[in-house]
Design an enzyme around this catalytic site. Structure first.
Site, PDB file in Angstrom:
ATOM      1  N   SER A 467       0.916  -1.139  -0.026  1.00 28.90           N
ATOM      2  CA  SER A 467      -0.007   0.213   0.162  1.00 28.90           C
ATOM      3  C   SER A 467       1.024   1.174   0.088  1.00 28.90           C
ATOM      4  CB  SER A 467      -0.961   0.005   1.168  1.00 28.90           C
ATOM      5  OG  SER A 467      -2.144   0.805   0.859  1.00 28.90           O
ATOM      6  N   ASP A 478      10.568   5.702  -9.778  1.00 33.83           N
ATOM      7  CA  ASP A 478      10.142   6.300 -11.071  1.00 33.83           C
ATOM      8  C   ASP A 478      10.942   7.644 -11.317  1.00 33.83           C
ATOM      9  OD1 ASP A 478       8.200   4.440 -11.562  1.00 33.83           O
ATOM     10  OD2 ASP A 478       6.643   5.460 -10.740  1.00 33.83           O
ATOM     11  N   LYS A 492      -0.895  -4.497  -3.417  1.00 35.86           N
ATOM     12  CA  LYS A 492      -2.237  -3.880  -2.946  1.00 35.86           C
ATOM     13  C   LYS A 492      -2.227  -2.496  -3.328  1.00 35.86           C
ATOM     14  CE  LYS A 492      -5.506  -3.184   0.636  1.00 35.86           C
ATOM     15  NZ  LYS A 492      -5.905  -1.919   0.466  1.00 35.86           N
TER      16      LYS A 492
END
Length: 686
Positions: A467, A478, A492
């Site tokens: 999460s 990224d 999740k």
């Protein structure tokens, strides 16, 4: 919608077991649904159809999924029903969709009542079998592969299968040192508890299991809780109970650890994991272990919970562990759950490499916490980001060479903190995207242009990082800001909401009386709660964290397959997908060239470092052991298999995250992460 509580960070799991009842003397008379349950079934079906993230059709395809889930929930081991029973039930396979829409509960109650009758007959057979001497010299094999197991054609075939089931359980106890008489006593108590559990079912238990067969067909994080279960859930969420600090749930015949609460006594030991089975409980340092296989969760909790400062010992076994593996014993001092102790911590590690010594800052973040009340009031408040910022400034003043952020076993928490924490390492920009079921996309950004730490960075994660952890790690990856090392994360990438059905189904007159204790009025919840998925997380590149999680830049050796654990192992998990990328500027700290060189050095260690070579070998042996689905019912054969397993299992323990203050040399992942970070430091200094 009316009052809805958002649950978006911490992993909460649906309860598919049965709650304990206190309805006095029980019987095997057929159970019948109530009018309230008819009403709830129809309402929940329509509500989920309107508000769940994933639009679905209430049709024959859904019906067959619910049918399969229901049969699995009742008899997943194919140990009670025969082939003729299943053929009899087949007429209902494509009728459940109509029943859901109309509020008809005849099908599940007929199947469950049939199960209770065949269960009583099977219980009588087991008790008679236990009155006979065991034969541990047999050359027969016992299969534990439920997916490949066919339904028995006759009662006689079931008898033969149960002979093997009982003998295998007896063998496991014998291999642990129990005498034959003690084995019989333990198994009789165990199966007596099984029988008592089924006999004590109330219509609510059947209804909850059936409704979760429905919700689980939509996605694994959507669930329905009957009023009694909902009330207990709310108590567990709001109170700091004295115990071990874990959420437990029935899984087949076992009590399983579903969630270890940060700040609790069990969390502090760092000796247990989610999905561990609890096989036994002992009081104090000298008490005998009580076998709890077959216990209800409520009963197990009552045994485990106790006064602050007292000791409880547990026998644990990993869900995926080979059948012959020895359970491990852990000691826990009961205490209140102290979330304030589940905060980030920091220490400085030294890594020697030839004549050089690298100073590495380690920041362990067990969860993403934030004092929302303090933040709203404008007072000084505690948060993950504020604490980590202090650590980073201290590291900068000491001139450390690099930083490791340890997110292993971090199940999530505050989304705000995941965003703000990312901002400590990047100038500013988007961190995560959120998409609603209707397609609206919101981009959550870090707007603070300051950077607390700009040096070499490594994020360490494992399969239990989920999460909010995945949002932070995904953003760091990224932006090419740091290296992600470890296992593929949980996957999740969804947001759940809790809905109190009383807010919709109670009449205004009755609803107005809720909570009116001051007037001497007590109104119980009558309709329960619904937890449903309403949003999905996406990385700034547009890739979802759902199902796929965050794939590490450098994957460390692991005994777990992504298809065996995590979100991707759940049959109805929402799929991985993509949306459009956000606009952002990469940091390019981790270039393709740098990553290639560091990966090559890591691979070289895998092939030359004796400890790493042994670890990889042991992991492969462990995987092969877990692939074994047939076991001998011969004592001598099983004893040899058990002894062969123990050495390999002890090696797997090195993959566990160590407790703070323990010898860090035993934490293989952390040791290797330091070496990888050292390589990154060296290349960035060039």
């Amino acid at each position: 919608m009316k009052r809805i509580l958002i649950v978006c960070g911490v992993l909460f799991y649906s309860v598919f077991g049965f709650a304990q009842n206190n309805y006095g003397k029980y019987s095997y008379d057929d159970l019948e649904p109530s009018e309230t349950q008819h009403k709830v079934e129809q309402f929940v079906t329509q509500f989920l159809n309107n508000y769940h993230y994933q639009k679905f059709n209430v049709d024959d395809e859904l019906s067959t999924k619910v049918f399969n889930n229901m049969i699995e929930s009742i008899d997943g081991g194919h140990s009670y029903f025969t082939q003729s029973d299943i053929e009899e039930f087949e007429k209902y396979r494509f009728l459940i969709d109509d029943a859901l829409l109309s509020g008809d509960l005849e099908i599940p109650f007929e199947i469950f009542n049939k199960y209770r009758r065949v269960y009583k007959k099977r219980f009588d057979y087991v008790m008679n079998f236990l009155d006979k001497p065991f034969d541990f010299t047999s050359n027969e094999m016992y299969s534990v592969d439920e997916e490949e197991k066919d339904w028995a054609y006759s009662e006689e075939d079931l008898d033969k299968e149960w002979d093997k089931i009982i003998t295998s359980q007896a063998l496991s106890l014998k291999l642990s040192g129990s005498s034959d008489s003690a084995i019989v006593s333990t198994l009789k108590r165990r199966f007596d508890r099984y029988e008592s559990r089924v006999a004590k079912w109330h219509s609510e238990d059947i209804f909850q299991t059936y409704m979760n067969s429905f919700t689980r067909a939509i996605d694994p994080h959507t669930s329905y809780m009957i009023p009694r279960t909902a009330a207990q859930f709310n108590i567990d969420m709001s109170q700091s109970l004295e115990g071990i600090g874990a959420r437990l749930q029935n899984n087949d015949d076992y009590v399983m650890i579903m969630d270890i609460i940060p700040g609790g006594p069990l969390f502090k030991t760092q000796l247990a994991n989610n999905d561990d089975y609890i096989l036994g409980v002992a009081q104090g340092d000298d008490g005998e272990f009580q076998d709890i296989v077959g216990w209800l969760t409520d009963d197990a909790v009552n045994l485990i919970r106790g006064k602050k400062g007292t000791v409880v010992r547990l026998l644990l076994k990993a869900k995926e562990a080979p059948i012959n593996s020895e359970p491990r014993e852990i000691r826990i001092v009961r205490d209140k759950i102290k979330l304030e102790e589940a905060v980030a911590s920091a220490e400085v590690l030294e890594l020697k490499d030839g004549d050089s010594v690298y100073k590495i800052g380690l920041i362990d973040i067990p969860m993403f916490y934030r004092d929302f009340d303090g933040a709203r009031s404008g007072d000084d408040f505690q948060s993950t980001t504020k604490d980590v910022d202090v650590f980073l400034k201290d590291f900068n003043s000491k001139g450390l060479d690099g930083v490791i952020i340890d997110l292993r076993n971090n199940g999530g928490g505050s989304l705000t903190e995941a965003i703000n924490l990312t901002g400590l390492f990047i100038p500013n920009g988007p961190v995560v995207q959120r998409r609603t079921g209707k397609g609206r996309i919101d981009v959550e950004k870090d707007n603070d242009t300051s950077v607390s730490y700009s040096g070499p960075l490594l994020v360490l994660q494992n399969r239990h990082s989920a999460s909010a952890s995945e949002i932070f790690a995904g953003a760091i990856q990224d932006y090419n800001r740091g290296l992600i090392v470890g296992e593929q994360s949980f996957g999740k990438g969804t947001v759940q909401q809790l809905v109190n059905l009383d807010q919709f189904l109670l009449s205004p007159r009755v609803a107005s009386r809720k909570g009116a204790a001051s007037k001497g009025i007590e109104e119980e919840e009558r309709y329960g709660q619904l937890k449903l998925t309403t949003e999905k997380f996406y990385r700034i590149t547009g890739n979802s964290t759902q199902n796929k999680g965050v794939v590490p830049d450098i994957a460390l050796p692991t005994p777990w397959d992504s298809e065996e654990s995590g979100e991707s192992s759940m049959e109805s998990a929402l799929p991985y997908d993509q949306i459009s990328s956000s606009t952002f500027t990469k940091e390019n700290t981790i270039t393709i060239e740098v990553l290639s060189k560091i990966t090559n050095q890591y691979n070289e260690r895998l092939s030359t470092d004796e400890e790493m070579k042994l670890l990889v070998k042991d992991i492969e042996l462990y995987k092969k052991q877990r692939e074994i689905k047939e076991y001998s019912l011969n004592y001598e054969v099983r004893l040899k298999e058990k002894n062969d397993n123990e050495e390999v299992i002890s090696a797997i323990k090195k993959l566990r995250k160590t407790k703070e203050g323990d010898d860090r040399a035993n934490d293989v992942y952390l040791v290797e992460a330091q070496k990888i970070l050292k390589d990154l430091i060296a290349y960035q200094e060039q």
